[in-house]
Design an enzyme around this catalytic site. Structure first.
Site, PDB file in Angstrom:
ATOM      1  N   CYS A 108       0.829  -1.223   0.000  1.00 47.11           N
ATOM      2  CA  CYS A 108       0.000   0.000   0.000  1.00 47.11           C
ATOM      3  C   CYS A 108       0.855   1.261   0.000  1.00 47.11           C
ATOM      4  O   CYS A 108       0.422   2.298   0.487  1.00 47.11           O
ATOM      5  CB  CYS A 108      -0.937   0.058   1.199  1.00 47.11           C
ATOM      6  SG  CYS A 108      -2.249  -1.130   1.142  1.00 47.11           S
ATOM      7  N   ASN A 109       2.086   1.162  -0.469  1.00 44.99           N
ATOM      8  CA  ASN A 109       2.971   2.331  -0.484  1.00 44.99           C
ATOM      9  C   ASN A 109       3.586   2.431  -1.883  1.00 44.99           C
ATOM     10  O   ASN A 109       4.775   2.173  -2.062  1.00 44.99           O
ATOM     11  CB  ASN A 109       4.051   2.188   0.590  1.00 44.99           C
ATOM     12  CG  ASN A 109       4.865   3.467   0.761  1.00 44.99           C
ATOM     13  OD1 ASN A 109       4.989   4.263  -0.169  1.00 44.99           O
ATOM     14  ND2 ASN A 109       5.424   3.668   1.936  1.00 44.99           N
TER      15      ASN A 109
END
Ligand SMILES: Cc1ncc(COP(=O)(O)O)c(C=O)c1O
Length: 493
Positions: free
Chosen positions: A398-399
C-alpha cells in the site's frame, strides 16, 4: 558455522542484546502459541501480536462487568463511559500528550487520516505536500485536497536509500513563501516507512511549522517499536492503529489532534453521537465539542478498554527494550542478507532502502535474484515461506510511491505498464512490462520484527532464504540485473 557460534557472533556484535533478554522469557510465556505451532512471524509492520495476558485481562473485564452503550446515565452506560475515558487518558499519557492533545478514537489509522482529509480547510491557493513515501491512506487525502482546488505536490526520495530528498522538501515547503491562514498548507509524512523502514527526520515537523504549515504525522509504523513524545515534537495531527502496536484489539485506531489545531477542522457532515443538537425542521445542527464531534456513531466500546491493557503491557516490557531488540535483529538480518552469494559470486538479495542502521527501523524489504541475475518471483517466495510456516508479506504494501522510487519507475514506465495490463491491471503482464523496461520489479518481499521476535525466528528466515542459492526454478525475470550497479546487464557486455 553452527547455531551456537552464530548466536555467539550475534551477541558479540550486539552487546546491547543483553538488555532485552527478558523478552525471550516473555516470548516463551505470553506468545507460546508461536512455538507451539512452529510458526515464525515476521510481519509486525502488517500487524503486531498480542500477549496471552492481554486477552485474559480484557475478557475478565468483560465477564465481570455489565457494560452498555456509553454516554447515558444508566449504571452499565456510566461504567462503560468510565472505561472508554480511562483508555483515552492512557493513550494521551503514553504519548506524553495529556492536556495538549485530544484523542479521537477511530476504526484504524486510515479512519483517522480520512477524518483529517475531509475536515482540513484545503482551498484554492492552498497546498497539500506529502512525501513520495506514504501509505495509500495518506496518498488518498490528495483527492480531498484536489477537489477543493489545493495544489498537491510530492517530495521525492533519494535512491537507493529511500530517504526524503531534504533539499527538494525544503524547496517545496518554501514555495510561495510557505503556507498562510488564507492559503493553508498541510504537510504529511510517515515517522517510519512501512516500505523501507526509513525513519524520516521528526525535526521536519518544526521546520514545516515555522513556515506556516500544519503537519500530519503518520505514526502507524513507528509507534510499535519506538517511543513518541508529543512534548518533544508537536505535529498538529498524529495517526495510528493500535493492533500494530500490541496486536489486540483490531478495529481501534486514533487521531491525536493538538488542541489549538482542533478548531481548524470543519466536519463535512454530522451523525449520531457527534451533535449536541440537530433539527429536521430547522435544518441546523450544533456539533459536539472536542473528540465527541469526530467520533461518528457508536464507538467500538467493548474493545476500547483493551487499548489501555495493551499500552500497559507495552510499557511493562519497555518500548526502549523493544526498540533495542528490533535494532539488533535488523542489523543482523541486513548483514546476513547482504553477504548471501550464489556459487558464481553474484549477490542473491537486493535490499530496498538503507543498508546501515542510521535512522531506520525494523522493516526490511528485498527481492531475490537467481545466479544469472534474473528476478525471483516474490509471489512464489511468499508461497514457499508459507510452507515453511514463515509469515512475511509481499507486494507493494500500500505504499506505491516508495516502491516506484525504489525501482526508479517513472510516470512513463507506469503508463506503459498500465496500458499493457489493461483497465483491470493484469499483474502478470504488468510485471513483464516492468522487466522489459530495465529489469524493474513491480513488488517486493517485506519482513519486520517486533515485541515477540527472537534470534531463532530470524535464523529460520535466513536459513529459508539460503535455500535460494544457485536456484533458477523460481525466476520470472526476463533480463539479467546486476544488483551492485543496479543496472541491467546486456548480453555480451
Ligand atoms: C505507515 C502506515 N500508515 C497507515 C497505515 C494504515 O493502517 P490501517 O490499515 O490500520 O488503517 C499503515 C498500515 O499498514 C501503515 O503501515
Amino acid at each position: 558455522m553452527d547455531a551456537t557460534s552464530r548466536f555467539g557472533q550475534f551477541v558479540t556484535s550486539h552487546p546491547e542484546w543483553a538488555e532485552t533478554t527478558h523478552l525471550d522469557a516473555l516470548r516463551a510465556s505470553q506468545y507460546a502459541r508461536l512455538d507451539a505451532q512452529n510458526q515464525v512471524y515476521l510481519d509486525y509492520t502488517g500487524g503486531g501480536l498480542h500477549a496471552a495476558s492481554q486477552l485474559r485481562e480484557h475478557t475478565d473485564m468483560l465477564d465481570s462487568m455489565v457494560l452498555g452503550n456509553p454516554h447515558s446515565l444508566s449504571p452499565s452506560s456510566m461504567d462503560m463511559t468510565r472505561r472508554v475515558e480511562q483508555a483515552r487518558a492512557a493513550v494521551l499519557d503514553h504519548f506524553n500528550a495529556a492536556g495538549d492533545y485530544t484523542a479521537i478514537f477511530t476504526l484504524n489509522a486510515s479512519g483517522a487520516l480520512k477524518l483529517v482529509g475531509e475536515a482540513y480547510p484545503f482551498a484554492a491557493g492552498g497546498h497539500f505536500l506529502l512525501s513520495a513515501d506514504n501509505h495509500n491512506s495518506v496518498n488518498g487525502i490528495r483527492e480531498f485536497a484536489a477537489a477543493k482546488g489545493a495544489d498537491v505536490a510530492y517530495a521525492p526520495l533519494t535512491r537507493p536509500d529511500l530517504r526524503l530528498d531534504m533539499p527538494a522538501m525544503r524547496a517545496l515547503l518554501a514555495q510561495a513563501g510557505g503556507a498562510t491562514p488564507a492559503t493553508p498548507g498541510l504537510m504529511a509524512f510517515p515517522a517510519q516507512s512501512n516500505f523501507s523502514g526509513v525513519k524520516h527526520p521528526l525535526s521536519l515537523i518544526e521546520e514545516a511549522q515555522a513556515q506556516g504549515w500544519h503537519v500530519l504525522l503518520d505514526a502507524a509504523a513507528y509507534v510499535p517499536t519506538n517511543p513518541l513524545d508529543l512534548r518533544a515534537v508537536r505535529p498538529e495531527f498524529v495517526v495510528m492503529s493500535f493492533y500494530k502496536m500490541f496486536g489486540y484489539p483490531t478495529g481501534v485506531g486514533c487521531l491525536l489532534v493538538r488542541n489549538d489545531a482542533l478548531p481548524l477542522l470543519r466536519r463535512p457532515w454530522f451523525g449520531g453521537g457527534t451533535v449536541n443538537f440537530a433539527t429536521v425542521q430547522g435544518r441546523m445542527h450544533v456539533l459536539s465539542s472536542g473528540e465527541a464531534g469526530f467520533e461518528d456513531g457508536t464507538l467500538n466500546y467493548l474493545s476500547i478498554p483493551a487499548v489501555e491493557v495493551g499500552l500497559r503491557h507495552m510499557q511493562s516490557v519497555g518500548v526502549e527494550a523493544i526498540q533495542t531488540r528490533v535494532r539488533c535483529l535488523t542489523a543482523w538480518i541486513i548483514a546476513q542478507l547482504m553477504a548471501l552469494r550464489h556459487s558464481n559470486g553474484r549477490p542473491m538479495v537486493r535490499l530496498y532502502g538503507p543498508t546501515d542502521m542510521a535512522m531506520r527501523g525494523g522493516t526490511v524489504t528485498m527481492n531475490f535474484y537467481d545466479p544469472n541475475g534474473h528476478l525471483v518471483d516474490y509471489r512464489r517466495v511468499e508461497e514457499l515461506a508459507g510452507e515453511a510456516r514463515i509469515s512475511l508479506r509481499t507486494g507493494c504494501f500500500c505504499n506505491p510511491g516508495a516502491g516506484e522510487s525504489a525501482e526508479d519507475l517513472s510516470a512513463d514506465d507506469m503508463r506503459a505498464g498500465i496500458d499493457a495490463a489493461g483497465a483491470a491491471i493484469n499483474l502478470q503482464r504488468f510485471m513483464q512490462v516492468m522487466q522489459e523496461r530495465g529489469g524493474k520489479s513491480a513488488g517486493a518481499i517485506r519482513i519486520s520484527t517486533g515485541i515477540a521476535s527472537t534470534f531463532a525466528d530470524v535464523e529460520r528466515f535466513l536459513e529459508f532464504v539460503g535455500g535460494f542459492r544457485d536456484q533458477t526454478a523460481l525466476t520470472i525475470g526476463t533480463v539479467s540485473f546486476d544488483i551492485e550497479s543496479c543496472r541491467v546487464v546486456r548480453e555480451g557486455s
